[in-house]
Design an enzyme around this catalytic site. Structure first.
Site, PDB file in Angstrom:
ATOM      1  N   ILE A 147       0.967  -1.313  -0.100  1.00 25.78           N
ATOM      2  CA  ILE A 147       0.016  -0.218  -0.023  1.00 25.78           C
ATOM      3  C   ILE A 147       0.788   1.042  -0.143  1.00 25.78           C
ATOM      4  O   ILE A 147       0.536   2.505  -0.543  1.00 25.78           O
ATOM      5  CB  ILE A 147      -0.994   0.013   1.081  1.00 25.78           C
ATOM      6  CG1 ILE A 147      -1.989  -1.252   1.069  1.00 25.78           C
ATOM      7  CG2 ILE A 147      -1.561   1.252   1.582  1.00 25.78           C
ATOM      8  CD1 ILE A 147      -2.900  -1.481   2.284  1.00 25.78           C
ATOM      9  N   ASP A 167      11.502   3.379   4.786  1.00 24.37           N
ATOM     10  CA  ASP A 167      11.341   1.951   5.128  1.00 24.37           C
ATOM     11  C   ASP A 167      12.060   1.177   5.930  1.00 24.37           C
ATOM     12  O   ASP A 167      13.567   1.618   5.751  1.00 24.37           O
ATOM     13  CB  ASP A 167      10.871   1.348   3.919  1.00 24.37           C
ATOM     14  CG  ASP A 167       9.937  -0.003   3.825  1.00 24.37           C
ATOM     15  OD1 ASP A 167       8.857   0.093   3.408  1.00 24.37           O
ATOM     16  OD2 ASP A 167      10.489  -1.081   4.398  1.00 24.37           O
ATOM     17  N   ASN A 197       2.124   5.263   7.087  1.00 22.38           N
ATOM     18  CA  ASN A 197       1.642   3.947   6.626  1.00 22.38           C
ATOM     19  C   ASN A 197       1.812   2.635   7.415  1.00 22.38           C
ATOM     20  O   ASN A 197       1.394   1.490   7.149  1.00 22.38           O
ATOM     21  CB  ASN A 197       1.739   3.759   5.268  1.00 22.38           C
ATOM     22  CG  ASN A 197       1.611   2.645   4.472  1.00 22.38           C
ATOM     23  OD1 ASN A 197       0.433   2.191   4.456  1.00 22.38           O
ATOM     24  ND2 ASN A 197       2.768   1.930   4.166  1.00 22.38           N
ATOM     25  N   SER A 216      -7.291   0.302   9.745  1.00 25.34           N
ATOM     26  CA  SER A 216      -7.517  -1.226   9.153  1.00 25.34           C
ATOM     27  C   SER A 216      -9.069  -1.262   9.410  1.00 25.34           C
ATOM     28  O   SER A 216      -9.735  -0.875  10.376  1.00 25.34           O
ATOM     29  CB  SER A 216      -6.806  -2.326   9.652  1.00 25.34           C
ATOM     30  OG  SER A 216      -7.445  -3.286   9.542  1.00 25.34           O
ATOM     31  N   TYR A 267      -3.484  -5.887  17.347  1.00 25.68           N
ATOM     32  CA  TYR A 267      -3.603  -5.213  16.177  1.00 25.68           C
ATOM     33  C   TYR A 267      -5.060  -4.206  15.745  1.00 25.68           C
ATOM     34  O   TYR A 267      -4.940  -2.873  15.654  1.00 25.68           O
ATOM     35  CB  TYR A 267      -3.473  -6.213  14.920  1.00 25.68           C
ATOM     36  CG  TYR A 267      -3.691  -5.580  13.425  1.00 25.68           C
ATOM     37  CD1 TYR A 267      -2.500  -5.005  12.890  1.00 25.68           C
ATOM     38  CD2 TYR A 267      -4.655  -5.580  12.648  1.00 25.68           C
ATOM     39  CE1 TYR A 267      -2.754  -4.424  11.641  1.00 25.68           C
ATOM     40  CE2 TYR A 267      -4.855  -5.175  11.252  1.00 25.68           C
ATOM     41  CZ  TYR A 267      -3.745  -4.504  10.902  1.00 25.68           C
ATOM     42  OH  TYR A 267      -3.833  -3.876   9.628  1.00 25.68           O
ATOM     43  N   LYS A 305      -5.153  -0.080  15.651  1.00 22.33           N
ATOM     44  CA  LYS A 305      -5.776   0.391  14.576  1.00 22.33           C
ATOM     45  C   LYS A 305      -7.168   1.364  14.882  1.00 22.33           C
ATOM     46  O   LYS A 305      -7.346   2.344  14.433  1.00 22.33           O
ATOM     47  CB  LYS A 305      -6.159  -0.491  13.434  1.00 22.33           C
ATOM     48  CG  LYS A 305      -5.181  -1.204  12.902  1.00 22.33           C
ATOM     49  CD  LYS A 305      -4.156  -0.196  11.982  1.00 22.33           C
ATOM     50  CE  LYS A 305      -2.771  -0.874  11.333  1.00 22.33           C
ATOM     51  NZ  LYS A 305      -2.248   0.071  10.538  1.00 22.33           N
ATOM     52  N   ILE A 343      -6.445  -6.403   0.985  1.00 19.07           N
ATOM     53  CA  ILE A 343      -5.695  -5.772  -0.025  1.00 19.07           C
ATOM     54  C   ILE A 343      -4.609  -6.910  -0.585  1.00 19.07           C
ATOM     55  O   ILE A 343      -3.822  -7.186   0.143  1.00 19.07           O
ATOM     56  CB  ILE A 343      -5.013  -4.420   0.366  1.00 19.07           C
ATOM     57  CG1 ILE A 343      -6.287  -3.525   0.770  1.00 19.07           C
ATOM     58  CG2 ILE A 343      -4.492  -3.828  -0.804  1.00 19.07           C
ATOM     59  CD1 ILE A 343      -7.338  -3.154  -0.352  1.00 19.07           C
ATOM     60  N   LEU A 344      -4.976  -6.987  -1.887  1.00 17.79           N
ATOM     61  CA  LEU A 344      -3.849  -8.157  -2.284  1.00 17.79           C
ATOM     62  C   LEU A 344      -2.617  -7.465  -2.643  1.00 17.79           C
ATOM     63  O   LEU A 344      -2.318  -7.191  -3.786  1.00 17.79           O
ATOM     64  CB  LEU A 344      -4.785  -8.973  -3.461  1.00 17.79           C
ATOM     65  CG  LEU A 344      -5.587  -9.880  -3.294  1.00 17.79           C
ATOM     66  CD1 LEU A 344      -5.892 -10.780  -4.425  1.00 17.79           C
ATOM     67  CD2 LEU A 344      -5.181 -10.649  -1.911  1.00 17.79           C
ATOM     68  N   THR A 345      -1.819  -7.199  -1.602  1.00 18.11           N
ATOM     69  CA  THR A 345      -0.479  -6.744  -1.640  1.00 18.11           C
ATOM     70  C   THR A 345       0.390  -7.867  -2.190  1.00 18.11           C
ATOM     71  O   THR A 345      -0.130  -9.298  -1.957  1.00 18.11           O
ATOM     72  CB  THR A 345       0.097  -6.356  -0.414  1.00 18.11           C
ATOM     73  OG1 THR A 345       0.182  -7.471   0.483  1.00 18.11           O
ATOM     74  CG2 THR A 345      -0.623  -4.926  -0.018  1.00 18.11           C
TER      75      THR A 345
HETATM   76  N1  LIG Z   1      -2.870  -5.318   2.944  1.00 24.10           N
HETATM   77  C1  LIG Z   1      -4.160  -5.578   3.536  1.00 24.10           C
HETATM   78  O1  LIG Z   1      -4.763  -6.403   3.641  1.00 24.10           O
HETATM   79  C2  LIG Z   1      -4.209  -4.271   4.784  1.00 24.10           C
HETATM   80  C3  LIG Z   1      -5.386  -4.186   5.365  1.00 24.10           C
HETATM   81  C4  LIG Z   1      -5.772  -3.435   6.368  1.00 24.10           C
HETATM   82  C5  LIG Z   1      -4.713  -2.618   6.852  1.00 24.10           C
HETATM   83  N2  LIG Z   1      -3.500  -2.656   6.227  1.00 24.10           N
HETATM   84  C6  LIG Z   1      -2.475  -1.673   6.486  1.00 24.10           C
HETATM   85  O2  LIG Z   1      -1.885  -1.080   5.410  1.00 24.10           O
HETATM   86  C7  LIG Z   1      -0.455  -0.928   5.949  1.00 24.10           C
HETATM   87  C8  LIG Z   1       0.339  -1.359   4.912  1.00 24.10           C
HETATM   88  O3  LIG Z   1       0.427  -2.627   4.825  1.00 24.10           O
HETATM   89  P1  LIG Z   1       0.839  -3.358   3.523  1.00 24.10           P
HETATM   90  O4  LIG Z   1      -0.427  -4.497   3.420  1.00 24.10           O
HETATM   91  O5  LIG Z   1       1.091  -2.754   2.298  1.00 24.10           O
HETATM   92  O6  LIG Z   1       2.194  -4.104   3.779  1.00 24.10           O
HETATM   93  P2  LIG Z   1       3.374  -4.541   3.290  1.00 24.10           P
HETATM   94  O7  LIG Z   1       4.036  -5.661   4.413  1.00 24.10           O
HETATM   95  O8  LIG Z   1       3.204  -4.889   1.926  1.00 24.10           O
HETATM   96  O9  LIG Z   1       4.230  -3.259   3.519  1.00 24.10           O
HETATM   97  C9  LIG Z   1       4.858  -3.023   4.851  1.00 24.10           C
HETATM   98  C10 LIG Z   1       6.152  -2.233   4.591  1.00 24.10           C
HETATM   99  O10 LIG Z   1       6.460  -1.553   5.722  1.00 24.10           O
HETATM  100  C11 LIG Z   1       7.835  -1.766   6.142  1.00 24.10           C
HETATM  101  N3  LIG Z   1       8.145  -1.906   7.397  1.00 24.10           N
HETATM  102  C12 LIG Z   1       7.689  -2.811   8.553  1.00 24.10           C
HETATM  103  N4  LIG Z   1       8.033  -2.519   9.548  1.00 24.10           N
HETATM  104  C13 LIG Z   1       8.741  -1.327   9.480  1.00 24.10           C
HETATM  105  C14 LIG Z   1       9.189  -0.530  10.310  1.00 24.10           C
HETATM  106  N5  LIG Z   1       9.389  -0.720  11.856  1.00 24.10           N
HETATM  107  N6  LIG Z   1       9.655   0.466  10.194  1.00 24.10           N
HETATM  108  C15 LIG Z   1       9.593   1.022   8.846  1.00 24.10           C
HETATM  109  N7  LIG Z   1       9.000   0.492   7.898  1.00 24.10           N
HETATM  110  C16 LIG Z   1       8.688  -1.124   8.254  1.00 24.10           C
HETATM  111  C17 LIG Z   1       8.089  -3.159   5.333  1.00 24.10           C
HETATM  112  O11 LIG Z   1       9.363  -3.315   5.004  1.00 24.10           O
HETATM  113  C18 LIG Z   1       7.229  -2.991   4.015  1.00 24.10           C
HETATM  114  O12 LIG Z   1       7.822  -2.248   3.030  1.00 24.10           O
HETATM  115  C19 LIG Z   1      -0.222  -1.458   7.369  1.00 24.10           C
HETATM  116  O13 LIG Z   1      -0.574  -0.129   8.338  1.00 24.10           O
HETATM  117  C20 LIG Z   1      -1.291  -2.328   7.399  1.00 24.10           C
HETATM  118  O14 LIG Z   1      -1.753  -2.658   8.637  1.00 24.10           O
HETATM  119  C21 LIG Z   1      -3.241  -3.564   5.163  1.00 24.10           C
END
Ligand SMILES: NC(=O)c1ccc[n+]([C@@H]2O[C@H](COP(=O)([O-])OP(=O)(O)OC[C@H]3O[C@@H](n4cnc5c(N)ncnc54)[C@H](O)[C@@H]3O)[C@@H](O)[C@H]2O)c1
Length: 265
Positions: A18, A37, A90, A145, A158, A162, A191-193
């Site tokens: 995201i 990051d 984020n 979230s 979590y 959130k 979200i399909l990351t």
């Molecule tokens: N993907 C989903 O389905 C989903 C759903 C709801 C909420 N979210 C929220 O969206 C946000 C992003 O999630 P995503 O799915 O893109 O995750 P992701 O794992 O694809 O990306 C997360 C990024 O954060 C970095 N990261 C992790 N710990 C860190 C730290 N301590 N300091 C700096 N960087 C750090 C990682 O290296 C990675 O690049 C998060 O807050 C997550 O809770 C995601």
């Protein structure tokens, strides 16, 4: 004119998923972007790709669980680009093995997640706001979230952290609105990351799809585009809000479909 022309943005956790989508879309629409990051190589690679496509980005190391590291990321952004107009808080996550139910969850994990998911939002905002005020305003966008709205059998820390982000968003919006700082949040459903695609079973994805009102899963750009809107002046009268981007997953009463015939008389 591009949608966020002349704005400077800092995106935490911008190396993948995201955050990467948000950073790329902001850059595409004219913002200068710092991608911060834990994965430094990933952040630098993301910045390189943005620059190759004609954007302007830098990748730096960030540990969002450390106050000094967050402060450094904000100061670096201002040093490099002269200001900070947009902060995308984020970073976030959980550990499904330790973040379980209330009786059994690991308390160290609780503290770690409060720091990573909630305190990081407070700190990023605390360091960016004085610079934003100096520059006449800004926009803060927090990734929360849908877990912040509902109770669940697992992921207690979590969900609680959130939920904290949703309310902290309102506090920031209330306290700094008069200085032209807007603060909003985005609440993604599934979200399909790339990471989610690799880790979730087809059965789980099918189950999610069954409860979505729309016939497809969410993708990183569905959130990135919402972040872009909230960063741009198009949303200039929106503050303190959490926009749910979840395909209608949580819209309906989950009991009714099981009793459809009875309900139809
Ligand atoms: N993907 C989903 O389905 C989903 C759903 C709801 C909420 N979210 C929220 O969206 C946000 C992003 O999630 P995503 O799915 O893109 O995750 P992701 O794992 O694809 O990306 C997360 C990024 O954060 C970095 N990261 C992790 N710990 C860190 C730290 N301590 N300091 C700096 N960087 C750090 C990682 O290296 C990675 O690049 C998060 O807050 C997550 O809770 C995601």
């Amino acid at each position: 004119m591009a949608r966020v022309e002349n704005k400077v943005a800092l995106v935490t956790g911008g190396a993948s998923g995201i955050g990467l989508s948000s950073a790329s879309l902001l850059a595409k629409e004219g913002a200068k972007v710092v991608i911060a990051d834990f994965n430094l190589e990933g952040a630098q690679e993301a910045a390189k790709q943005i620059n190759e496509q004609g954007g302007n980005a830098l990748g730096i190391f960030l540990d969002a669980s450390k106050e000094s590291s967050i402060q450094e990321a904000v100061e670096y952004t201002v040093e490099q680009y002269g200001k900070i107009n947009v902060l995308v808080n984020n970073v976030g996550g959980t550990n499904l093995r330790k973040d379980i139910d209330v009786v059994n969850l690991d308390l160290e994990e609780w503290d770690r997640l409060m720091d990573l998911n909630l305190k990081s939002v407070l700190l990023g905002s605390r360091f960016a706001i004085p610079h934003m005020i100096k520059d006449g305003g800004g926009a803060i966008i927090n990734t929360t979230s849908m877990a912040g709205f509902a109770g669940d059998s697992v992921r207690t820390a979590y969900g609680a952290s959130k939920a904290g982000v949703i309310n902290l968003t309102k506090y920031i919006a209330t306290q700094y609105g008069k200085q032209n700082i807007r603060c909003n949040a985005v609440a993604p459903g599934l979200i399909l990351t790339p990471a989610a695609k690799n880790s979730l079973s087809p059965e789980l994805l099918d189950t999610f799809m069954r409860y979505n009102q729309l016939p497809y899963h969410g993708e990183p750009d569905d959130i990135g585009n919402t972040v872009l809107f909230l960063a741009s002046d198009e949303s200039k009268f929106i503050t303190g809000q959490t926009i749910k981007v979840e395909g209608g997953h949580y819209l309906s009463n989950p009991t009714i479909p099981d009793f459809k015939e009875q309900m139809n008389g």
